[in-house]
Design an enzyme around this catalytic site. Sequence first.
Site, PDB file in Angstrom:
ATOM      1  N   ASP A  67       0.848  -1.198   0.000  1.00 50.80           N
ATOM      2  CA  ASP A  67       0.000   0.000   0.000  1.00 50.80           C
ATOM      3  C   ASP A  67       0.880   1.244   0.000  1.00 50.80           C
ATOM      4  O   ASP A  67       2.109   1.150  -0.014  1.00 50.80           O
ATOM      5  CB  ASP A  67      -0.926   0.014   1.225  1.00 50.80           C
ATOM      6  CG  ASP A  67      -0.178   0.219   2.538  1.00 50.80           C
ATOM      7  OD1 ASP A  67       1.070   0.247   2.533  1.00 50.80           O
ATOM      8  OD2 ASP A  67      -0.855   0.355   3.569  1.00 50.80           O
TER       9      ASP A  67
ATOM     10  N   ASP B 240       1.421   4.565   2.379  1.00 52.48           N
ATOM     11  CA  ASP B 240       1.066   5.167   3.662  1.00 52.48           C
ATOM     12  C   ASP B 240       1.422   6.645   3.622  1.00 52.48           C
ATOM     13  O   ASP B 240       2.584   6.995   3.427  1.00 52.48           O
ATOM     14  CB  ASP B 240       1.849   4.481   4.797  1.00 52.48           C
ATOM     15  CG  ASP B 240       1.596   2.986   4.845  1.00 52.48           C
ATOM     16  OD1 ASP B 240       0.483   2.587   5.201  1.00 52.48           O
ATOM     17  OD2 ASP B 240       2.521   2.212   4.486  1.00 52.48           O
TER      18      ASP B 240
ATOM     19  N   ASP C 294      -3.328   4.474   2.679  1.00 53.46           N
ATOM     20  CA  ASP C 294      -3.685   4.880   4.041  1.00 53.46           C
ATOM     21  C   ASP C 294      -3.390   6.368   4.198  1.00 53.46           C
ATOM     22  O   ASP C 294      -2.237   6.786   4.090  1.00 53.46           O
ATOM     23  CB  ASP C 294      -2.846   4.110   5.079  1.00 53.46           C
ATOM     24  CG  ASP C 294      -3.250   2.649   5.183  1.00 53.46           C
ATOM     25  OD1 ASP C 294      -4.361   2.309   4.728  1.00 53.46           O
ATOM     26  OD2 ASP C 294      -2.456   1.856   5.726  1.00 53.46           O
TER      27      ASP C 294
HETATM   28  P1  GTP Z   1       4.103  -2.708   3.129  1.00 52.23           P
HETATM   29  O1  GTP Z   1       2.898  -1.808   3.104  1.00 52.23           O
HETATM   30  O2  GTP Z   1       3.737  -4.109   2.858  1.00 52.23           O
HETATM   31  O3  GTP Z   1       5.209  -2.213   2.270  1.00 52.23           O
HETATM   32  O4  GTP Z   1       4.698  -2.678   4.621  1.00 52.23           O
HETATM   33  P2  GTP Z   1       4.537  -1.541   5.697  1.00 52.23           P
HETATM   34  O5  GTP Z   1       5.633  -1.675   6.655  1.00 52.23           O
HETATM   35  O6  GTP Z   1       4.354  -0.215   5.042  1.00 52.23           O
HETATM   36  O7  GTP Z   1       3.222  -1.997   6.461  1.00 52.23           O
HETATM   37  P3  GTP Z   1       1.842  -1.232   6.729  1.00 52.23           P
HETATM   38  O8  GTP Z   1       1.437  -0.401   5.597  1.00 52.23           O
HETATM   39  O9  GTP Z   1       0.887  -2.279   7.165  1.00 52.23           O
HETATM   40  O10 GTP Z   1       2.124  -0.330   8.007  1.00 52.23           O
HETATM   41  C1  GTP Z   1       2.949   0.803   7.999  1.00 52.23           C
HETATM   42  C2  GTP Z   1       3.261   1.202   9.395  1.00 52.23           C
HETATM   43  O11 GTP Z   1       2.142   1.865   9.980  1.00 52.23           O
HETATM   44  C3  GTP Z   1       3.525  -0.015  10.296  1.00 52.23           C
HETATM   45  O12 GTP Z   1       4.714   0.208  10.981  1.00 52.23           O
HETATM   46  C4  GTP Z   1       2.361  -0.021  11.258  1.00 52.23           C
HETATM   47  O13 GTP Z   1       2.724  -0.512  12.505  1.00 52.23           O
HETATM   48  C5  GTP Z   1       2.056   1.456  11.326  1.00 52.23           C
HETATM   49  N1  GTP Z   1       0.792   1.813  11.948  1.00 52.23           N
HETATM   50  C6  GTP Z   1       0.716   2.702  12.960  1.00 52.23           C
HETATM   51  N2  GTP Z   1      -0.521   2.883  13.360  1.00 52.23           N
HETATM   52  C7  GTP Z   1      -1.288   2.091  12.603  1.00 52.23           C
HETATM   53  C8  GTP Z   1      -2.693   1.858  12.570  1.00 52.23           C
HETATM   54  O14 GTP Z   1      -3.483   2.412  13.331  1.00 52.23           O
HETATM   55  N3  GTP Z   1      -3.129   0.999  11.630  1.00 52.23           N
HETATM   56  C9  GTP Z   1      -2.269   0.392  10.768  1.00 52.23           C
HETATM   57  N4  GTP Z   1      -2.751  -0.443   9.859  1.00 52.23           N
HETATM   58  N5  GTP Z   1      -0.939   0.591  10.776  1.00 52.23           N
HETATM   59  C10 GTP Z   1      -0.447   1.425  11.698  1.00 52.23           C
HETATM   60 MN    MN Z   2       2.609   0.185   3.884  1.00 53.47          MN
HETATM   61 MN    MN Z   3      -0.534   0.737   5.596  1.00 56.51          MN
END
Ligand code: GTP
Ligand code: MN
Ligand code: MN
Length: 410
Positions: free
Chosen positions: A208, A210, A334
């Site tokens: 995704d 972020d 997100d």
């Molecule tokens: P990929 O998206 O697969 O590349 O990995 P990512 O590390 O970006 O994972 P992800 O998008 O699921 O999460 C990004 C970061 O947001 C992580 O470190 C989560 O712990 C953090 N995070 C913090 N608060 C929240 C929350 O309320 N909801 C979610 N979903 N993630 C959160």
């Molecule tokens: Mn992510």
């Molecule tokens: Mn995310």
Amino acid sequence: IATIEDEAEYQDTKYACQRRTPLKHHNKIFTDALEVLEKNADYTGGDQDYSRALAFRRASASLKSLPHTVTSMRDVANLKDIGKHCKDVIREILEKGYSTEIEDIKSSEWFKTIQLFVGIYGCGPATARKWYNMGYRTLEDIKKSTTIHLTADQRNGIRFYDDLQTPVIRREAEAIRNFIIEEIKEISNDFTVVITGGFIRGKDSGHDVDLLMSHPDNGKEKGVLQKLITNLKQKNLLLECSLQANTFHKESLKSPKHYKSSMLDHFEKSLSIFRLEKSMVDKYTSCGGASKTTEKVQGGKSCSSNTKSDDYILKHTDSFDLPKDRTWRAVRVDFVVCPQSQYGYALLGWVGSKMFNRSIRLYADRELGMMLSSHGLYDRINQQYIPASSEQEIFEHLKLTWIEHEDRNC
Ligand code: GTP
Ligand code: MN
Ligand code: MN
């Protein structure tokens, strides 16, 4: 090549947040195997399985930060966080190049099916197991089922399954960010929009995008996301969006309940599915169409405010089918908004990784008696909140050596 200092640094640490964990490390063959065990425990779903999943995760994090490759069982003897089960797996891989247990899990019908189902946005392991036990095995089974009641998320998860399973690449993430910045200019001046998550940790692709958004003047961030979402919806650029209001209260910073519900924060946010016009990628990235080294994007109807609303086929139909000749793809985005006063903490939380967060929060709690979340830090002993204006300051408050974003890939 590992230096003596690197080795010493590894040996000195107890928590993953004290070590550097780069994306590219020396023990992928082992960590890939441990990640299968972690998933398998996670899919199984009991309380004990949850702890087992975490234990595999910690073992894998340990191997990822090790500055050399494990080549014999002697190497494993002084490794941190590696239990007997993990040692057995490592031994087998060292001897045969693979682990029978891992191969068995990966080829089992149960594991493959649960993996398929949890790949559906909105479907967690519990739902996946339920569907499995009802006899379903494929996405087609789920689509055809008359007994399952799918949530809106799950319907979209199935409809956009292929798109959402296709990794988002950095250029797409940047295009979306740049586009969002343009859109926000119409609503508020000086808003900042930063790509966090895996991309900020140096990954080339992710599941995704972020986006952490804020305004330099505390309080001026309020209401902006709602307007942004409304505008994007009007332009038919959101295939799904749910706006969650900010539910943060300062008191919750020191409540253990807040700490236990750990990873989730209370910021205003929208976990959405963005309709990315393929032409947007060239248009909104700095190298633009000039970059011939990357794959040429096909189609190219410009995405702009004049997109006709009947282009938005999906909203009014029950069908799972997408048009064959579409010029867009679905991308999970997100959107998170935080007030400036909490920016450092919010950034730390959204950079991740999840494991890094878990580790640094546990460290703060166990070693310093402090409660860390994406909103702030509370010192339980002196009973006070500790403000910070940057991530660096938070590391100082926590008496931790600074770890770069690219080194938080545990
Ligand atoms: P990929 O998206 O697969 O590349 O990995 P990512 O590390 O970006 O994972 P992800 O998008 O699921 O999460 C990004 C970061 O947001 C992580 O470190 C989560 O712990 C953090 N995070 C913090 N608060 C929240 C929350 O309320 N909801 C979610 N979903 N993630 C959160
Ligand atoms: Mn992510
Ligand atoms: Mn995310």
